[in-house]
Scaffold this motif. Structure first.
Motif, PDB file in Angstrom:
ATOM      1  N   VAL A   4      66.153  92.509  42.022  1.00  0.00           N
ATOM      2  CA  VAL A   4      64.740  92.554  42.413  1.00  0.00           C
ATOM      3  C   VAL A   4      64.405  91.386  43.333  1.00  0.00           C
ATOM      4  N   GLU A   5      64.951  90.192  43.012  1.00  0.00           N
ATOM      5  CA  GLU A   5      64.711  89.035  43.862  1.00  0.00           C
ATOM      6  C   GLU A   5      65.342  89.229  45.233  1.00  0.00           C
ATOM      7  N   ALA A   6      66.520  89.832  45.265  1.00  0.00           N
ATOM      8  CA  ALA A   6      67.171  90.104  46.549  1.00  0.00           C
ATOM      9  C   ALA A   6      66.338  91.055  47.382  1.00  0.00           C
ATOM     10  N   ALA A   7      65.794  92.094  46.728  1.00  0.00           N
ATOM     11  CA  ALA A   7      64.969  93.069  47.449  1.00  0.00           C
ATOM     12  C   ALA A   7      63.728  92.414  48.028  1.00  0.00           C
ATOM     13  N   ALA A   8      63.237  91.370  47.345  1.00  0.00           N
ATOM     14  CA  ALA A   8      62.007  90.714  47.790  1.00  0.00           C
ATOM     15  C   ALA A   8      62.215  89.862  49.035  1.00  0.00           C
ATOM     16  N   THR A   9      63.467  89.575  49.385  1.00  0.00           N
ATOM     17  CA  THR A   9      63.717  88.722  50.542  1.00  0.00           C
ATOM     18  C   THR A   9      64.463  89.438  51.659  1.00  0.00           C
ATOM     19  N   ALA A  10      64.803  90.701  51.437  1.00  0.00           N
ATOM     20  CA  ALA A  10      65.650  91.413  52.395  1.00  0.00           C
ATOM     21  C   ALA A  10      64.824  92.127  53.449  1.00  0.00           C
ATOM     22  N   ALA A  11      65.526  92.545  54.509  1.00  0.00           N
ATOM     23  CA  ALA A  11      64.949  93.481  55.467  1.00  0.00           C
ATOM     24  C   ALA A  11      65.767  94.754  55.360  1.00  0.00           C
ATOM     25  N   PHE A  12      65.091  95.887  55.375  1.00  0.00           N
ATOM     26  CA  PHE A  12      65.764  97.156  55.138  1.00  0.00           C
ATOM     27  C   PHE A  12      65.685  98.061  56.355  1.00  0.00           C
ATOM     28  N   GLN A  13      66.690  98.900  56.503  1.00  0.00           N
ATOM     29  CA  GLN A  13      66.758  99.853  57.598  1.00  0.00           C
ATOM     30  C   GLN A  13      66.084 101.153  57.158  1.00  0.00           C
ATOM     31  N   ILE A  14      65.115 101.603  57.948  1.00  0.00           N
ATOM     32  CA  ILE A  14      64.437 102.867  57.687  1.00  0.00           C
ATOM     33  C   ILE A  14      64.859 103.849  58.771  1.00  0.00           C
ATOM     34  N   SER A  15      65.413 104.983  58.378  1.00  0.00           N
ATOM     35  CA  SER A  15      65.845 106.009  59.331  1.00  0.00           C
ATOM     36  C   SER A  15      64.999 107.258  59.126  1.00  0.00           C
ATOM     37  N   VAL A  16      64.712 107.954  60.224  1.00  0.00           N
ATOM     38  CA  VAL A  16      63.875 109.151  60.166  1.00  0.00           C
ATOM     39  C   VAL A  16      64.656 110.328  60.720  1.00  0.00           C
ATOM     40  N   GLN A  17      64.774 111.373  59.920  1.00  0.00           N
ATOM     41  CA  GLN A  17      65.441 112.603  60.349  1.00  0.00           C
ATOM     42  C   GLN A  17      64.395 113.689  60.599  1.00  0.00           C
ATOM     43  N   PRO A  18      64.609 114.627  61.497  1.00  0.00           N
ATOM     44  CA  PRO A  18      65.838 114.827  62.268  1.00  0.00           C
ATOM     45  C   PRO A  18      65.889 114.059  63.599  1.00  0.00           C
ATOM     46  N   SER A  19      64.914 113.204  63.875  1.00  0.00           N
ATOM     47  CA  SER A  19      64.864 112.545  65.188  1.00  0.00           C
ATOM     48  C   SER A  19      65.948 111.490  65.345  1.00  0.00           C
ATOM     49  N   GLY A  20      66.404 110.887  64.222  1.00  0.00           N
ATOM     50  CA  GLY A  20      67.369 109.809  64.313  1.00  0.00           C
ATOM     51  C   GLY A  20      66.754 108.454  64.623  1.00  0.00           C
ATOM     52  N   ARG A  21      65.409 108.390  64.783  1.00  0.00           N
ATOM     53  CA  ARG A  21      64.763 107.102  65.059  1.00  0.00           C
ATOM     54  C   ARG A  21      64.959 106.169  63.864  1.00  0.00           C
ATOM     55  N   ALA A  22      65.103 104.882  64.116  1.00  0.00           N
ATOM     56  CA  ALA A  22      65.316 103.919  63.042  1.00  0.00           C
ATOM     57  C   ALA A  22      64.577 102.628  63.372  1.00  0.00           C
ATOM     58  N   PHE A  23      64.193 101.923  62.334  1.00  0.00           N
ATOM     59  CA  PHE A  23      63.519 100.635  62.488  1.00  0.00           C
ATOM     60  C   PHE A  23      63.742  99.836  61.214  1.00  0.00           C
ATOM     61  N   SER A  24      63.373  98.553  61.273  1.00  0.00           N
ATOM     62  CA  SER A  24      63.577  97.719  60.102  1.00  0.00           C
ATOM     63  C   SER A  24      62.235  97.353  59.485  1.00  0.00           C
ATOM     64  N   ALA A  25      62.205  97.293  58.145  1.00  0.00           N
ATOM     65  CA  ALA A  25      61.001  96.912  57.400  1.00  0.00           C
ATOM     66  C   ALA A  25      61.291  95.628  56.640  1.00  0.00           C
ATOM     67  N   ASN A  26      60.403  94.673  56.767  1.00  0.00           N
ATOM     68  CA  ASN A  26      60.574  93.402  56.061  1.00  0.00           C
ATOM     69  C   ASN A  26      60.258  93.564  54.581  1.00  0.00           C
ATOM     70  N   ALA A  27      60.701  92.609  53.801  1.00  0.00           N
ATOM     71  CA  ALA A  27      60.402  92.628  52.374  1.00  0.00           C
ATOM     72  C   ALA A  27      58.897  92.671  52.151  1.00  0.00           C
TER      73      ALA A  27
END
Length: 354
Positions: A4-27
């Motif tokens: 849980v602590e790791a999740a609170a400090t990470a940045a995660f990759q968000i991918s959208v199908q079917p377009s394939g667009r991707a972006f990152s979301a901060n903790a």
């Protein structure tokens, strides 16, 4: 460090199908906020967990939802893997399914001062407000999008532009249609103390409600009350661009004066042979002398259209109208869910309701 602590400090990759667009979301950042920041256009409306416009399917990953209304996302829908991107924060990489990914956020979102240029009361409870933009600034948006007023206490109020972007060339500025909500902090001011030349702060453009011009499908435009504002902008845009797809506008109000630009629509319909106008009044009184259609505006579409499977629907106005239209048109008239585009006019009372 715990997971849980790791999740609170990470940045995660968000991918959208079917377009394939991707972006990152901060903790701790909502998926929608990260998408807007990254210029990826996910669908959305109120940004406050109240309208459900941003709901989409989660194909993989873990999210934590913030506060939201059950009408926007029910427990059953959440269990089935649906998320509200406006209040879902990722705890891992996430893959979403959303067919409405667009490039509307290519227009930069900016904060700017605006000046009240004019106030014209169009009906007892609707004010047409024109805003003058900074002289040296350009403000680009899609017909159908909205801006937010930033009030002194940081609160925000959202209103759609009622004029298409091309009108800036002749008359720079923005046109808004503001309905008076009794006791409303902002609308009481609009209908009371607001004066021409007053300076306000706005931010925008926001929203994924705009015409999909890559389609040739017939169009149903559905508006209730001041939900007509972005629909007006769409009509102006279609006329300017020479878009001649068969289009039916259904505009509903409780009384005839709720159709506060009725004559404007009649004039446009006269100039645009492909545009059919169907005004609908739900609570006409004998003294109104109303001889047109009566009843609920979303029902008028059901009465007229046996099959919507080959159409696009653009609906704007009260949440009950938009929600009823979405449910019945898809279930009873074969409308593909991805061809229903909506902007639900969610008031502060709606947002904080049960």
């Amino acid at each position: 460090m715990t997971s849980v602590e790791a999740a609170a400090t990470a940045a995660f990759q968000i991918s959208v199908q079917p377009s394939g667009r991707a972006f990152s979301a901060n903790a701790g950042e909502a998926i929608l906020a990260a998408a807007i920041r990254s210029g990826v256009g996910l669908p959305y409306g109120c940004k406050d967990g109240a309208c459900g416009s941003c709901k989409c399917k989660k194909l993989s990953g873990i999210v934590q939802h913030g506060e939201h209304q059950s009408k926007a996302l029910s427990a059953d829908e959440e269990a089935a893997g649906f998320v509200l991107t406006c209040c879902a924060k990722p705890l891992s990489d996430v893959v979403l399914e959303s067919r409405q990914v667009t490039d509307e956020s290519a227009f930069p979102i900016k904060k700017m001062p605006v000046r009240v240029a004019s106030l014209v009361q169009k009906s007892p409870d609707v004010m047409q407000v024109r805003l003058q933009l900074p002289a040296a600034d350009t403000f680009r948006y899609h017909a159908g999008q909205y801006i937010e007023f930033i009030l002194r206490d940081g609160a925000r109020r959202a209103y759609s532009m009622a004029n298409a972007p091309h009108t800036q060339a002749e008359m720079p500025g923005l046109e808004l249609h503001i309905r008076h909500m009794a006791g409303g902090k902002f609308t009481d001011h609009v209908f009371g103390a607001m004066k021409e030349k007053e300076i306000l702060r706005v931010e925008g453009p926001f929203g994924s409600f705009f015409l999909r011009e890559d389609s040739d499908k017939p169009i149903v435009l559905l508006a209730s009350g001041t939900g007509f504002a972005p629909i007006k902008a769409l009509i102006e845009h279609m006329q300017f661009k020479g878009i001649t797809r068969p289009t039916r506008l259904y505009w509903g109000g409780r009384r005839p004066n709720d159709l506060y630009m009725h004559d404007w629509v009649l004039a446009r319909a006269a100039d645009m042979p492909h545009l059919t106008y169907v005004p609908v009044v739900s609570n006409a009184l004998p003294e109104d002398g109303w001889r047109g259609r009566t009843g609920f505006v979303h029902q008028a579409v059901l009465d007229d259209c046996a099959d919507l499977s080959g159409h696009q629907v653009y609906a704007c106005g009260a949440p009950v109208v938009v929600d009823s239209a979405r449910a019945t048109y898809c279930a009873q008239r074969g409308l593909p869910p991805e061809e229903f585009y909506a902007d639900s006019f969610t008031s502060e009372a709606d947002k904080h309701g049960a």
